[in-house]
Design an enzyme around this catalytic site. Structure first.
Site, short mmCIF file in Angstrom:
data_model
loop_
_atom_site.label_atom_id
_atom_site.label_comp_id
_atom_site.label_asym_id
_atom_site.label_seq_id
_atom_site.Cartn_x
_atom_site.Cartn_y
_atom_site.Cartn_z
CB THR A 135 -0.93 -0.05 1.41
OG1 THR A 135 -1.78 1.21 1.19
CG2 THR A 135 -0.25 -0.07 2.63
CD GLU B 24 -3.21 -0.28 5.13
OE1 GLU B 24 -4.25 -0.16 3.96
OE2 GLU B 24 -2.32 0.53 5.01
CE LYS C 277 -7.23 4.95 -3.69
NZ LYS C 277 -8.04 4.11 -2.88
CD1 TRP D 219 -3.03 4.20 -2.47
CD2 TRP D 219 -3.62 6.36 -2.07
NE1 TRP D 219 -4.09 4.27 -1.66
CE2 TRP D 219 -4.34 5.47 -1.28
CE3 TRP D 219 -4.22 7.67 -2.09
CZ2 TRP D 219 -5.50 5.92 -0.40
CZ3 TRP D 219 -5.14 8.15 -1.16
CH2 TRP D 219 -6.01 7.09 -0.43
P1 AMP Z 1 -6.22 1.50 -0.94
O1 AMP Z 1 -5.41 1.08 0.22
O2 AMP Z 1 -5.58 1.96 -2.05
O3 AMP Z 1 -7.52 0.84 -0.98
O4 AMP Z 1 -6.88 2.82 -0.48
C1 AMP Z 1 -7.68 2.93 0.87
C2 AMP Z 1 -8.11 4.69 1.06
O5 AMP Z 1 -8.96 5.04 -0.05
C3 AMP Z 1 -8.97 4.58 2.32
O6 AMP Z 1 -8.15 5.07 3.57
C4 AMP Z 1 -9.39 6.16 2.17
O7 AMP Z 1 -8.70 7.01 2.04
C5 AMP Z 1 -9.59 5.95 0.59
N1 AMP Z 1 -11.18 5.39 0.22
C6 AMP Z 1 -11.47 4.12 -0.01
N2 AMP Z 1 -12.69 3.84 -0.33
C7 AMP Z 1 -13.26 5.44 -0.18
C8 AMP Z 1 -14.75 5.72 -0.44
N3 AMP Z 1 -15.61 5.19 -0.62
N4 AMP Z 1 -14.86 7.17 0.00
C9 AMP Z 1 -13.59 7.90 0.33
N5 AMP Z 1 -12.56 7.39 0.29
C10 AMP Z 1 -12.18 6.04 0.17
#
Ligand code: AMP
Length: 542
Positions: free
Chosen positions: A181, A328, A437, A442
């Site tokens: 991540t 995570e 994002k 990211w």
């Molecule tokens: P990842 O580990 O790349 O899946 O990213 C996780 C992060 O994406 C979360 O901690 C949030 O900051 C963001 N995220 C995921 N889903 C959402 C959602 N539905 N709305 C807003 N932010 C989100």
């Protein structure tokens, strides 16, 4: 007194034994690079997965070894998803959107010894192979020819005897898969999923108030298998026997809609950017695609814009659901299904609630904390979201690098700022993570700032996210020049372009006399973000 129930291990092989016994004939369809369709079944995939496992064993892969994949979504990637955990090794999916330097770091950090790579991604592999330590490279494709010093996937399978596969007893706490991540400091962190976590996550997401998946479903896996295990869909679909459809190298809106129609897709999931493209295509050609079987679209990974939810629902009769998750977790955390109290006809307010990120899945608990302690679930008070549960990381791979993300009482700090309403619906409001994002992937603002400040003309630089209609967030850089120096935005982009992929480069570079700071001297990014937002409204398009 201990219960007298069997100690049945919740493992990926246990999921796959069920798949093979009950759902062997269910379809697995993939779009090939030339757009033609490859049709297979779970039964065929599992037979080939056993051959792959035998071949990997012959190449020296042992339980606990990390085996990397650098692949699009297709049936052969699914075979790797099955084979690697089945033999007790660890499936490590590499994200093909990352810069080669980052991929090299990740593969070396994880200790990947073998990699399976799509032929079309060989050039990318060559750019980081020297940094990693792959003993063996297996090239996936329909082509016979493979570069010298690599193995051809199909030939490896043809030379392997399926009956030589000896399934081992696997401890449910052993690692089955691994993903990296994005780190806030630019260093990615490894997440190791246990077999048990994947099994419980599959069960929890399949539940009726989850993805509501069953054997009769056909799942279009839009979400990449190289990002957070395609939200666990390969394992969840295999557990319930739902058919799987993979778009291969063509996850473009038209291709996705054609697959929905021809394959009778009933369920799909992806990031908002994908669905924004799909909505655009649907609006441009109303009635062209028969989506009558599509009962659920899950939109997650970033906040779903209201216009997207309404457009899909009101103009095209589709049923989008919001979801929040993280690498995570395994990774689905919450889902925006309406609960009984809210769904009653007299309750009203559906729409407002459906825009929230939803309620936690089974075996997960949420809490919010701020400086004063735990905050109430009143839908208003904000706090940092913390989570614990049966499929939440307990530590990062090499825990010395975890950097305070785990609390003393065993919760994981998500870095998201949220409120939770009295019904338990989560609403993500902001994030503490210094990350942007863009299109579901990211961008590290800290890494960009460091690189900008390494330019001789730059005294200070801060990078923040501004809203964008398609990618949802895009980076904009604020730069303070050294006295007497000049540099153009184009030159700064070129400077960054040597280290980062094209899509990381800031859309705009703004020159400022000073960057706003907090009382402790840190960049005040919220103020910067607010002022830049006025300059770059959500409709900006570089
Ligand atoms: P990842 O580990 O790349 O899946 O990213 C996780 C992060 O994406 C979360 O901690 C949030 O900051 C963001 N995220 C995921 N889903 C959402 C959602 N539905 N709305 C807003 N932010 C989100």
């Amino acid at each position: 007194m201990r219960g007298l129930t069997m100690d049945y291990q919740l493992t990926v092989p246990a999921i796959l034994r069920r798949t093979e016994a009950l759902f062997a004939s269910r379809p697995v369809v993939s779009r090939r690079p030339d757009h033609s369709l490859h049709r297979a079944t779970y039964g065929a995939c599992l037979r080939r997965a056993r051959r792959l496992a035998v071949a990997l064993e012959r190449l020296g892969v042992e339980p606990g070894d990390r085996v990397a994949t650098l692949c699009w979504n297709h049936h052969r990637h699914l075979e790797a998803y099955f084979a690697i955990p089945m033999m007790g090794a660890v499936l490590h999916t590499l994200n093909l959107r990352l810069h080669p330097d980052e991929l090299g770091y990740i593969a070396a950090h994880a200790g990947d010894g073998v990699i399976l790579v799509d032929r079309s991604l060989l050039m990318l592999l060559e750019q980081f192979r020297a940094r990693a330590r792959f003993r063996e490279v297996i090239v996936i494709g329909d082509d016979e020819a493979t570069p010298v010093g690599t193995h051809n996937y199909e030939r490896l399978l043809a030379g392997s005897d399926e009956s030589a596969f000896r399934g081992r007893d696997i401890d449910e706490h052993a690692a089955a898969a691994m993903c990296y991540t994005s780190g806030t400091t630019g260093r990615p962190k490894g997440v190791l999923y246990s077999h048990r976590a994947l099994a419980l996550h599959s069960m929890a997401t399949a539940m009726a108030d989850g993805f509501a998946l069953r054997e009769a479903d056909v799942v279009l896996a839009v979400v990449p298998m190289f990002h957070a295990n395609a939200w666990g869909l390969p394992f969840t679909a295999a557990l319930v026997g739902a058919g799987l459809v993979f778009p291969g190298e063509h996850p473009d809106p038209r291709s996705l809609l054609e697959l929905c129609q021809t394959e009778g897709v009933t369920f799909s999931a992806g990031v908002p950017t994908v669905w924004l493209g799909v909505l655009e295509e649907l609006d441009a050609a109303p009635g062209k695609y028969d989506l009558s079987r599509l009962h659920t679209i899950v939109i997650g990974g970033a906040a779903a814009p209201e216009s997207l939810m309404l457009g899909l629902e009101e103009r095209h009769g589709l049923r989008p659901l919001t979801s929040w998750g993280m690498t995570e977790l395994a990774p689905v955390g919450t889902l925006g299904r309406l609960c009984a109290e809210v769904d009653a006809p007299e309750a009203g307010g559906h729409h407002f609630i459906r825009m929230k990120q939803g309620r936690p899945g089974a075996w997960l608990e949420l809490r919010l904390r701020n400086q004063t302690g735990e905050v109430p679930w009143d839908g208003v008070t904000m706090g940092e979201l913390e989570i614990r549960g049966a499929y939440v990381a307990a530590a990062y791979y090499r825990p010395e690098e975890e950097g305070g993300w785990f609390t003393e009482d065993g919760w994981f700090r998500t870095g998201d700022i949220a409120s939770i309403d009295p019904f338990g619906y989560l609403e993500i409001r902001d994030r503490t993570k210094d990350l942007i994002k863009s299109g579901g992937e990211w961008i590290s603002s800290v890494a960009l700032e460091g690189a900008l400040m390494s330019h001789p003309a730059v005294a200070e630089a801060a990078v923040v996210a501004v809203p964008h209609p398609r990618w949802l967030e895009r980076p904009v850089a604020a730069v303070v020049l050294r006295e007497g120096r000049t540099v153009s935005p184009l030159e700064l982009r070129a400077h960054l372009g040597t280290r980062f992929p094209e899509w990381w480069l800031p859309d705009y570079v703004v020159f400022l006399p000073a960057i706003p700071r907090t009382s402790t001297g840190k960049f005040l990014k919220s103020a910067l973000r607010d002022s830049l937002r006025d300059h770059f409204p959500p409709t900006h398009s570089p």
